[in-house]
Scaffold this active site. Structure first.
Site, PDB file in Angstrom:
ATOM      1  N   TYR A  72       0.829  -1.212   0.000  1.00  0.00           N
ATOM      2  CA  TYR A  72       0.000   0.000   0.000  1.00  0.00           C
ATOM      3  C   TYR A  72       0.858   1.255   0.000  1.00  0.00           C
ATOM      4  CZ  TYR A  72      -4.056   2.911   1.098  1.00  0.00           C
ATOM      5  OH  TYR A  72      -5.065   3.828   1.043  1.00  0.00           O
ATOM      6  N   PHE A 124      -7.841  20.185 -24.318  1.00  0.00           N
ATOM      7  CA  PHE A 124      -8.426  18.887 -24.637  1.00  0.00           C
ATOM      8  C   PHE A 124      -9.788  18.812 -23.937  1.00  0.00           C
ATOM      9  CE2 PHE A 124      -8.831  14.299 -23.555  1.00  0.00           C
ATOM     10  CZ  PHE A 124      -8.996  13.846 -24.845  1.00  0.00           C
ATOM     11  N   ASP A 125     -10.690  17.942 -24.404  1.00  0.00           N
ATOM     12  CA  ASP A 125     -12.072  17.993 -23.892  1.00  0.00           C
ATOM     13  C   ASP A 125     -12.183  17.755 -22.383  1.00  0.00           C
ATOM     14  OD1 ASP A 125     -11.438  15.327 -24.276  1.00  0.00           O
ATOM     15  OD2 ASP A 125     -13.279  14.788 -25.315  1.00  0.00           O
ATOM     16  N   ASP A 215       0.325  20.182 -20.454  1.00  0.00           N
ATOM     17  CA  ASP A 215      -0.540  19.013 -20.551  1.00  0.00           C
ATOM     18  C   ASP A 215       0.181  18.098 -21.545  1.00  0.00           C
ATOM     19  OD1 ASP A 215      -2.497  17.143 -20.679  1.00  0.00           O
ATOM     20  OD2 ASP A 215      -4.040  18.445 -21.535  1.00  0.00           O
ATOM     21  N   ALA A 217       0.611  14.776 -22.534  1.00  0.00           N
ATOM     22  CA  ALA A 217       0.307  13.385 -22.880  1.00  0.00           C
ATOM     23  C   ALA A 217       1.228  12.834 -23.976  1.00  0.00           C
ATOM     24  CB  ALA A 217      -1.148  13.261 -23.318  1.00  0.00           C
ATOM     25  N   LYS A 258      -0.984   7.571 -23.321  1.00  0.00           N
ATOM     26  CA  LYS A 258      -0.528   7.899 -24.669  1.00  0.00           C
ATOM     27  C   LYS A 258       0.958   7.521 -24.763  1.00  0.00           C
ATOM     28  CE  LYS A 258      -4.583  10.024 -24.393  1.00  0.00           C
ATOM     29  NZ  LYS A 258      -4.870  11.283 -23.745  1.00  0.00           N
ATOM     30  N   HIS A 454     -20.342  13.865 -25.641  1.00  0.00           N
ATOM     31  CA  HIS A 454     -20.114  12.978 -26.789  1.00  0.00           C
ATOM     32  C   HIS A 454     -19.906  11.527 -26.391  1.00  0.00           C
ATOM     33  CE1 HIS A 454     -16.272  14.496 -25.429  1.00  0.00           C
ATOM     34  NE2 HIS A 454     -15.669  13.478 -26.001  1.00  0.00           N
TER      35      HIS A 454
HETATM   36  C1  LIG Z   1      -5.977  11.979 -23.163  1.00  0.00           C
HETATM   37  C2  LIG Z   1      -5.713  13.360 -22.782  1.00  0.00           C
HETATM   38  C3  LIG Z   1      -6.145  13.868 -21.549  1.00  0.00           C
HETATM   39  C4  LIG Z   1      -6.992  13.068 -20.592  1.00  0.00           C
HETATM   40  O1  LIG Z   1      -6.358  11.925 -20.186  1.00  0.00           O
HETATM   41  P1  LIG Z   1      -7.130  10.573 -19.781  1.00  0.00           P
HETATM   42  O2  LIG Z   1      -6.024   9.649 -19.474  1.00  0.00           O
HETATM   43  O3  LIG Z   1      -7.947  10.175 -20.953  1.00  0.00           O
HETATM   44  O4  LIG Z   1      -7.972  10.897 -18.604  1.00  0.00           O
HETATM   45  C5  LIG Z   1      -5.825  15.172 -21.252  1.00  0.00           C
HETATM   46  N1  LIG Z   1      -5.145  15.939 -22.106  1.00  0.00           N
HETATM   47  C6  LIG Z   1      -4.709  15.493 -23.292  1.00  0.00           C
HETATM   48  C7  LIG Z   1      -3.941  16.384 -24.196  1.00  0.00           C
HETATM   49  C8  LIG Z   1      -4.987  14.191 -23.678  1.00  0.00           C
HETATM   50  O5  LIG Z   1      -4.576  13.755 -24.872  1.00  0.00           O
END
Ligand SMILES: *Cc1c(COP(=O)(O)O)cnc(C)c1O
Length: 464
Positions: A72, A124-125, A215, A217, A258, A454
């Site tokens: 843990y 991003f959304d 951000d 990813a 990603k 969506h």
């Molecule tokens: C995928 C993504 C997110 C969200 O990440 P999740 O792992 O799907 O929660 C945030 N910002 C960007 C640029 C992304 O590509």
């Protein structure tokens, strides 16, 4: 352009996929209320819905999974991940979380609240949703080149820094909770951001004393484009470029699904522990409330192990050249067929310009969703809308927003599909393009949730 590299790996485990008939697919998509998120994956022949969490892991990752420590608190797997992430990104504090939006949920309430704004090259959304869930407002400063879809410009993901500074003055610096740089710029077509643009944005943030958040990813893909297209960094290694990119920001949030090449996972980082003790304390408290104890952050030891390997293996230049090469292969065939897409192709997907394919279908009938549904019917290919359908309604007025773009995104999972699969995809697009003028109307929404609609909305074809 770098020379083409075929798969720098061979296939050890295979997953059979089902081939369906047109009649079956027409029935299945209707039953899914014309929302591709409602389809079962076994009914999709080629699943390009997302590159998130869908990559193929390496034998090294699977080997590490066997060594995982499921304690843990303070597990070996946690320590290994922290050491690796600190080494790669150069940040003092690293917090694992279960995915990207968990990092958003942990961090944004610390920086944002009602009356504040957050500004990005493009949110991003889920990132936009988490800004709005704090009652702050999310503003995009899209670079003008991004909007010229068919114009082949480098670094179309860049922040419009002039607009950024205007916005900071307009809202007053003290009301700007953070500036978020999305690398690569997912919603704009996986387009990269140059180091000079990151640096310029960083300088503006410093000038106005605003926290600067990456951000990140797709940090490895972004680094690849910098090496390829930003002359100053031509002779830098990918790890050197990654370090440099991260050095200009104060914090990062990351969906590790990603470029982390894992099925689940995320990271949050704070560059310097010095002077940030309070911020780090808040991140820890938020993590414990939402994600579990700080040394696992919603993940199992196995996930932490796979991530500690994945964040490094995506930095391999041969892998990155092969990966971007897959997209360039599709792009070349689309050029020959006269099908428009966000050009040049970005890192993780091909963003087809559905507005160009269906100029007669208005934004409120969702042309990019039309193409996504046609691709499923044509060949069992699952993609998604990155356009007005995804963007949704204005949080203040409740009216449908008209998106800058109507993209149908063909996201390419990492190391999963072969060139032959890509040929099937291109052929389907060519077939649909030939009959595009016969598809006269789009879709209407019959039910939608308030946030991130969506994923769950129900649609029906407009026939009258
Ligand atoms: C995928 C993504 C997110 C969200 O990440 P999740 O792992 O799907 O929660 C945030 N910002 C960007 C640029 C992304 O590509």
């Amino acid at each position: 352009m770098d020379k083409y590299i075929a798969e720098p790996f061979k296939i050890k485990v295979v997953e059979p996929i089902k081939i369906t008939t047109l009649e079956e697919r027409e029935k299945l998509i209707k039953e899914a209320n014309y929302n591709l998120f409602n389809l079962n994956s076994e009914d999709c022949y080629i699943d390009l819905l997302t590159d998130s969490g869908t990559g193929a892991m390496s034998q090294l990752q699977w080997a590490h999974i066997m060594q995982a420590d499921e304690s843990y608190a303070g597990s070996k797997s946690y320590n290994r991940l922290i050491d690796k992430a600190q080494e790669i990104f150069g940040y003092d504090y690293i917090q694992p979380v279960h995915q990207g939006r968990a990092a958003e949920k942990v961090l944004f309430p610390v920086l944002l609240k009602k009356g504040k704004v957050a500004i990005s090259n493009t949110f991003f959304d889920t990132t936009r949703a988490h800004v709005e869930l704090t009652d702050a407002r999310a503003i995009d400063c899209i670079h003008p080149s991004t909007k010229k879809i068919q114009e082949n410009t480098k670094f179309k993901g860049n922040m419009n820094t002039e607009e950024l500074e205007n916005m900071i003055k307009h809202y007053q610096a003290s009301n700007v909770g953070c500036v978020v740089m999305t690398i690569t710029n997912n919603s704009a077509g996986g387009q990269p951001v140059s180091i000079s643009n990151i640096q310029e944005t960083s300088n503006i943030c410093k000038k106005y004393n605003i926290p600067f958040v990456l951000d990140a990813a797709r940090y490895a893909e972004n680094a690849y484009f910098i090496k390829r297209d930003e002359p100053k960094y031509k002779d830098f290694s990918i790890p050197e470029i990654v370090k440099e990119m991260f050095s200009y920001a104060d914090m990062f949030i990351m969906s590790a699904k990603k470029d982390g090449i894992v099925n689940i996972g995320g990271l949050l980082g704070v560059r310097t522990a010095e002077n940030n003790a309070e911020l780090i304390e808040q991140i820890k408290s938020q993590t414990i409330s939402y994600e579990g104890f700080i040394s696992y952050g919603g993940l199992s030891g196995r996930d932490l192990e796979a991530l500690s390997v994945g964040i490094e293996s995506s930095l391999d230049i041969n892998y990155l050249t092969y990966r971007v090469g897959q997209l360039e292969y599709v792009a070349k065939l689309l050029d020959e067929a006269g099908i428009a897409y966000q050009s040049p192709v970005g890192g993780h997907g091909i963003f087809i310009d559905a507005k160009a394919m269906f100029p007669h279908i208005p934004y409120h009938e969702f042309p990019a969703q039309v193409l996504a549904i046609e691709l499923y019917k044509e060949a069992g290919i699952r993609t998604c809308d990155i356009g007005s359908y995804m963007l949704g309604n204005d949080p203040d007025t409740g009216e449908q927003i008209e998106s800058e773009f109507e993209f149908t995104r063909l996201a390419i999972p990492r190391m999963v599909y072969t060139k032959a699969h890509l040929d099937v995809v291109v052929q389907a697009l060519i077939n649909i393009n030939k009959r595009a003028n016969k598809i006269e109307r789009g879709y209407r929404i019959t039910w939608e949730p308030k946030v991130l609609r969506h994923f769950q909305a129900k649609l029906e074809p407009i026939n009258e």
